[in-house]
Design a protein around this motif. Structure first.
Motif, PDB file in Angstrom:
ATOM      1  N   CYS A 305       0.854  -1.195   0.000  1.00  0.00           N
ATOM      2  CA  CYS A 305       0.000   0.000   0.000  1.00  0.00           C
ATOM      3  C   CYS A 305       0.894   1.251   0.000  1.00  0.00           C
ATOM      4  O   CYS A 305       1.981   1.228   0.573  1.00  0.00           O
ATOM      5  CB  CYS A 305      -0.848   0.071   1.269  1.00  0.00           C
ATOM      6  SG  CYS A 305      -1.879  -1.357   1.524  1.00  0.00           S
ATOM      7  N   THR A 307       3.305   4.213  -0.071  1.00  0.00           N
ATOM      8  CA  THR A 307       4.731   4.329  -0.373  1.00  0.00           C
ATOM      9  C   THR A 307       5.365   2.968  -0.646  1.00  0.00           C
ATOM     10  O   THR A 307       6.202   2.819  -1.548  1.00  0.00           O
ATOM     11  CB  THR A 307       5.419   5.028   0.824  1.00  0.00           C
ATOM     12  OG1 THR A 307       5.040   6.403   0.774  1.00  0.00           O
ATOM     13  CG2 THR A 307       6.914   4.925   0.782  1.00  0.00           C
ATOM     14  N   GLN A 353       6.397  -1.359   5.760  1.00  0.00           N
ATOM     15  CA  GLN A 353       7.220  -0.814   6.844  1.00  0.00           C
ATOM     16  C   GLN A 353       6.770  -1.388   8.167  1.00  0.00           C
ATOM     17  O   GLN A 353       7.547  -1.952   8.914  1.00  0.00           O
ATOM     18  CB  GLN A 353       7.108   0.713   6.845  1.00  0.00           C
ATOM     19  CG  GLN A 353       8.026   1.466   7.788  1.00  0.00           C
ATOM     20  CD  GLN A 353       7.702   1.324   9.259  1.00  0.00           C
ATOM     21  OE1 GLN A 353       8.588   0.933  10.053  1.00  0.00           O
ATOM     22  NE2 GLN A 353       6.482   1.583   9.675  1.00  0.00           N
ATOM     23  N   SER A 354       5.479  -1.228   8.448  1.00  0.00           N
ATOM     24  CA  SER A 354       4.963  -1.609   9.775  1.00  0.00           C
ATOM     25  C   SER A 354       4.816  -3.118   9.912  1.00  0.00           C
ATOM     26  O   SER A 354       4.860  -3.656  11.009  1.00  0.00           O
ATOM     27  CB  SER A 354       3.589  -0.975   9.990  1.00  0.00           C
ATOM     28  OG  SER A 354       2.676  -1.478   9.022  1.00  0.00           O
ATOM     29  N   GLY A 355       4.589  -3.779   8.780  1.00  0.00           N
ATOM     30  CA  GLY A 355       4.304  -5.219   8.832  1.00  0.00           C
ATOM     31  C   GLY A 355       2.956  -5.511   9.456  1.00  0.00           C
ATOM     32  O   GLY A 355       2.638  -6.656   9.775  1.00  0.00           O
ATOM     33  N   THR A 360      -2.518  -5.349   3.514  1.00  0.00           N
ATOM     34  CA  THR A 360      -1.351  -6.115   3.047  1.00  0.00           C
ATOM     35  C   THR A 360      -1.370  -7.511   3.660  1.00  0.00           C
ATOM     36  O   THR A 360      -1.119  -8.512   2.979  1.00  0.00           O
ATOM     37  CB  THR A 360      -0.051  -5.361   3.416  1.00  0.00           C
ATOM     38  OG1 THR A 360      -0.144  -4.047   2.876  1.00  0.00           O
ATOM     39  CG2 THR A 360       1.175  -6.048   2.869  1.00  0.00           C
ATOM     40  N   LEU A 489       3.052  12.005  -3.416  1.00  0.00           N
ATOM     41  CA  LEU A 489       2.433  11.530  -2.169  1.00  0.00           C
ATOM     42  C   LEU A 489       3.056  12.233  -0.965  1.00  0.00           C
ATOM     43  O   LEU A 489       2.350  12.679  -0.052  1.00  0.00           O
ATOM     44  CB  LEU A 489       2.584  10.004  -2.049  1.00  0.00           C
ATOM     45  CG  LEU A 489       2.061   9.384  -0.755  1.00  0.00           C
ATOM     46  CD1 LEU A 489       0.574   9.673  -0.549  1.00  0.00           C
ATOM     47  CD2 LEU A 489       2.288   7.869  -0.737  1.00  0.00           C
ATOM     48  N   LYS A 608       0.396   5.986  11.353  1.00  0.00           N
ATOM     49  CA  LYS A 608       1.537   5.278  10.762  1.00  0.00           C
ATOM     50  C   LYS A 608       1.196   3.844  10.369  1.00  0.00           C
ATOM     51  O   LYS A 608       1.597   3.382   9.313  1.00  0.00           O
ATOM     52  CB  LYS A 608       2.687   5.307  11.769  1.00  0.00           C
ATOM     53  CG  LYS A 608       3.964   4.716  11.253  1.00  0.00           C
ATOM     54  CD  LYS A 608       4.702   5.707  10.398  1.00  0.00           C
ATOM     55  CE  LYS A 608       5.976   5.145   9.817  1.00  0.00           C
ATOM     56  NZ  LYS A 608       6.345   5.850   8.588  1.00  0.00           N
ATOM     57  N   VAL A 610      -1.641   1.263   9.431  1.00  0.00           N
ATOM     58  CA  VAL A 610      -3.051   1.277   9.058  1.00  0.00           C
ATOM     59  C   VAL A 610      -3.614  -0.127   9.287  1.00  0.00           C
ATOM     60  O   VAL A 610      -3.679  -0.947   8.380  1.00  0.00           O
ATOM     61  CB  VAL A 610      -3.227   1.765   7.618  1.00  0.00           C
ATOM     62  CG1 VAL A 610      -4.696   1.913   7.285  1.00  0.00           C
ATOM     63  CG2 VAL A 610      -2.527   3.106   7.442  1.00  0.00           C
TER      64      VAL A 610
HETATM   65  C1  F6R Z   1       3.123   7.367   3.084  1.00  0.00           C
HETATM   66  C2  F6R Z   1       3.030   6.168   3.893  1.00  0.00           C
HETATM   67  C3  F6R Z   1       1.951   5.200   3.591  1.00  0.00           C
HETATM   68  C4  F6R Z   1       2.436   3.774   3.857  1.00  0.00           C
HETATM   69  C5  F6R Z   1       1.271   2.789   3.728  1.00  0.00           C
HETATM   70  C6  F6R Z   1       1.731   1.355   3.929  1.00  0.00           C
HETATM   71  O1  F6R Z   1       4.218   8.149   3.456  1.00  0.00           O
HETATM   72  O2  F6R Z   1       3.784   5.986   4.808  1.00  0.00           O
HETATM   73  O3  F6R Z   1       1.479   5.333   2.292  1.00  0.00           O
HETATM   74  O4  F6R Z   1       3.451   3.466   2.956  1.00  0.00           O
HETATM   75  O5  F6R Z   1       0.292   3.091   4.677  1.00  0.00           O
HETATM   76  O6  F6R Z   1       2.284   1.164   5.188  1.00  0.00           O
HETATM   77  P1  F6R Z   1       3.217  -0.054   5.523  1.00  0.00           P
HETATM   78  O7  F6R Z   1       4.466   0.106   4.732  1.00  0.00           O
HETATM   79  O8  F6R Z   1       3.438   0.027   6.994  1.00  0.00           O
HETATM   80  O9  F6R Z   1       2.477  -1.291   5.116  1.00  0.00           O
END
Ligand code: F6R
Length: 613
Positions: A305, A307, A353-355, A360, A489, A608, A610
């Motif tokens: 999703c 970035t 990033q967050s996993g 996702t 973005l 941060k 979602v």
């Molecule tokens: C934008 C941003 C979001 C995340 C997206 C996915 O700066 O941070 O678009 O990239 O919500 O988040 P992760 O990478 O945690 O799955």
């Protein structure tokens, strides 16, 4: 979304929880609250607004005690005001809860509870949980059983932490599904609980991760893990080698600025241990690549999703070009409901990033159900995307706190480059010399990124010229097209400027009508095989009166003559260019937002992680 912290031990829980919440504020900042047990009673402070506001409340009206729990909220049900802030207390005043997730059947449960005479004090779905726990306690159940019985009745994905005056020596936590992580920190005569590692890392690095459908019963000197049916489980203690200092802002004005500047270090870490310079090979043992039958492999589906998805789009160019494996990039929220054509001869590669991103994780699950190999590239250690995958690459970027992702964008770009070379090597496509050429290119990345960062002042000056624009159009082609999307973005999410991105070749099919003096055009056009095409498209934009900013390779005079402003990047190979080109775009967005006086690290309406749909 939402962040949760808990403490049990002989110290006062309040400062520990407040400090922990500050490190989780990136997960939501609509409201915050804290509850402690003191002399057999629950004491609470909570209100709308950020942790700093909660801190002021606590200073004006102190609360002390242990155990304690705290929460920072990203609002779903009910507006972000005091009455909807967590923690929530049950109708008997015996149980207090913090919650991350959505009770999908809350309307039905709420009606049922109201018909039993229970009064609601908030508009939240969470309140149904705490009242039900109290009802079960009234039926002579102990706290564990009451929590278990309640969880059987609620639908959806959840992480909860519960305290009760009836069993003040315990904190109970449970996790169902993917509503964000729950991690337990083991101390000496004290224990901690949180949604994410950084919240408790300064106290301990010995952690236990709760999986879905597990419950933790935490005392100050004991942790018991159980299934939600009450069966005891063994737990694995993991030692986390993260630097707690990296979750602190230091001398930077914002986390985002700090994280942009951390990229030399984070990319060095990303490469650490992954290149075998002696044998000219890429080494990623956690990927379990030997499970893949390359004879049968039909393709890779990258799902992500925002970035992370843009990183995937760059990765498509790298993998298709080097490893000759077809790659499709899909938005996770679309993939999960499309009944995608995936089978056991494909790899579903999640980037996160967050996993913990709900869409996702659901897309990974969809791929798993269809028999695909599931891989992930993930930053948060111990997160679901790391744990659910058959093979993973850890980004090694360190905690990212600013809501706008920066270092967790460039880290997967480098990981994808490494992966492309590894896949090609496994398929026997590259000679030793060709692998070595890639290794040399990849090894130069951190230094080249450093050169881009050294140019912050030039970018800041350009930011000053465009800070009041209302619109911005980003253009790119080929491997740099996703960089145009990422630049747009970054700008829109933190500066609230309307920014759009287009593949430059699409301009003449409609969007060129947008261009006038009020629409600056930012073209990402380093010297590569798409350069000439970009040049003519930027000329077309210029001819229509738009101001032009170009991300250009050092020494490019044509770009300099054409542009009103240039964001220079050093010369590099075409696969490295996107990793460099995004740096000035991150810096530009950052300074424009900072100059507009906005809350860069916590932009409105965002969080941060979602963890909801
Ligand atoms: C934008 C941003 C979001 C995340 C997206 C996915 O700066 O941070 O678009 O990239 O919500 O988040 P992760 O990478 O945690 O799955």
């Amino acid at each position: 979304m939402c962040g949760i912290v808990g403490y049990i031990g002989d110290k006062d829980a309040t400062p520990i929880i407040l400090e922990g919440l500050k490190k989780l504020e990136y997960r939501g900042y609509d409201s915050a609250g804290i509850a402690v047990l003191k002399d057999g009673k629950i004491d609470i402070r909570r209100d709308s607004g950020k942790i700093s506001h909660l801190e002021a409340l606590v200073e004006a009206n102190p609360l002390k005690g242990s155990p304690g729990i705290g929460h920072t909220r990203w609002a779903t049900h009910g507006e972000p005001n005091e009455r909807n802030s967590h923690p929530h207390v049950g109708y008997k005043g015996q149980v207090v809860i913090v919650h991350n997730g959505i009770v999908e059947n809350y309307l039905e449960l709420r009606d049922e509870l109201i018909s039993e005479g229970i009064q609601f004090n908030s508009d939240t779905d969470t309140e149904t949980i705490v009242h039900m726990i109290e009802i079960y306690l009234e039926q002579e159940m102990d706290l564990e059983e009451a929590v278990r019985s309640t969880l059987k009745r609620i639908k959806g994905a959840h992480g909860i932490v519960v305290l009760s005056t009836k069993e003040p020596e315990k904190i109970i936590s449970a996790r169902i599904g993917n509503a964000g992580g729950v991690v337990i920190g083991l101390g000496e005569g004290e224990n901690y609980i949180a949604s994410d590692i950084p919240a408790i890392l300064e106290h301990t690095n010995r952690m236990v991760f709760l999986d879905s459908h597990q419950m933790a019963v935490l005392q100050k000197d004991k942790l018991v893990l159980k299934t939600l049916d009450g069966k005891p489980l063994d737990h694995k203690v993991e030692t986390i080698n993260l630097d707690p200092v990296s979750a602190v802002k230091g001398n930077y004005r914002h986390f985002m600025q700090k994280e942009i500047h951390e990229q030399v270090r984070s990319l060095t870490e990303t490469l650490a241990g992954r290149i075998d310079f002696n044998h000219h090979s890429i080494v990623i043992p956690t990927l379990n690549i030997d499970k893949i039958d390359f004879e049968k492999l039909k393709g890779i589906k990258i799902i992500a999703c925002g970035t992370a998805g843009h990183a995937g789009q760059v990765g498509k160019f790298m993998i298709e070009n080097i490893a000759k494996i077809p790659v499709e990039v899909d938005i996770a929220s679309e993939f999960r409901y499309r009944d995608p054509l995936v089978d056991e001869n494909q790899i579903v590669l999640a980037i996160s990033q967050s996993g913990e991103t709900a869409d996702t994780l659901a897309a990974m699950e969809e791929g798993r159900k269809k028999g695909a190999h599931i891989w992930s590239i993930v930053n948060a250690i111990g997160s679901q995307a790391m744990r659910l995958a058959e093979g993973f690459i850890s980004m090694q970027a360190g905690p990212e706190i600013g809501v706008a992702s920066t270092k967790a964008f460039t880290a997967p770009l480098v990981d994808l480059y490494l992966l492309a070379v590894l896949l090609a090597d496994k398929k026997g496509l590259l000679s030793d010399g060709e692998i070595w050429e890639h290794i040399v290119e990849i090894s130069k990345i951190p230094d080249l990124v450093g050169t881009c960062l050294d140019r912050e002042d030039q970018v800041r000056a350009i930011a000053g010229k465009y800070k009041d624009t209302e619109h911005m159009l980003y253009l790119g082609r080929g491997i740099n097209m996703p960089i145009a999307y990422e630049g747009a973005l970054k700008l829109k999410e933190i500066s609230y400027i309307h920014a759009e991105a287009y593949p430059a070749g699409e301009m003449k099919h409609g969007p060129i009508a947008l261009i006038d003096k009020a629409m600056p055009v930012l073209a990402v056009m380093p010297k590569d095989k798409w350069y000439e095409k970009m040049l003519s498209q930027v000329e077309q934009a210029k001819a229509r009166g738009g101001k032009v900013i170009i991300v250009a390779t050092d020494g490019d005079e044509q770009a300099a003559n054409l542009a009103d402003d240039v964001l220079w990047i050093p010369s590099a190979g075409w696969m490295v260019n996107p990793i460099l080109a995004v740096i000035p775009l991150q810096i530009l967005a950052y300074h424009i937002a900072a100059m507009r006086g906005l809350d860069v690290d916590q932009p409105r309406n965002l969080a941060k992680s979602v963890t909801v749909e």
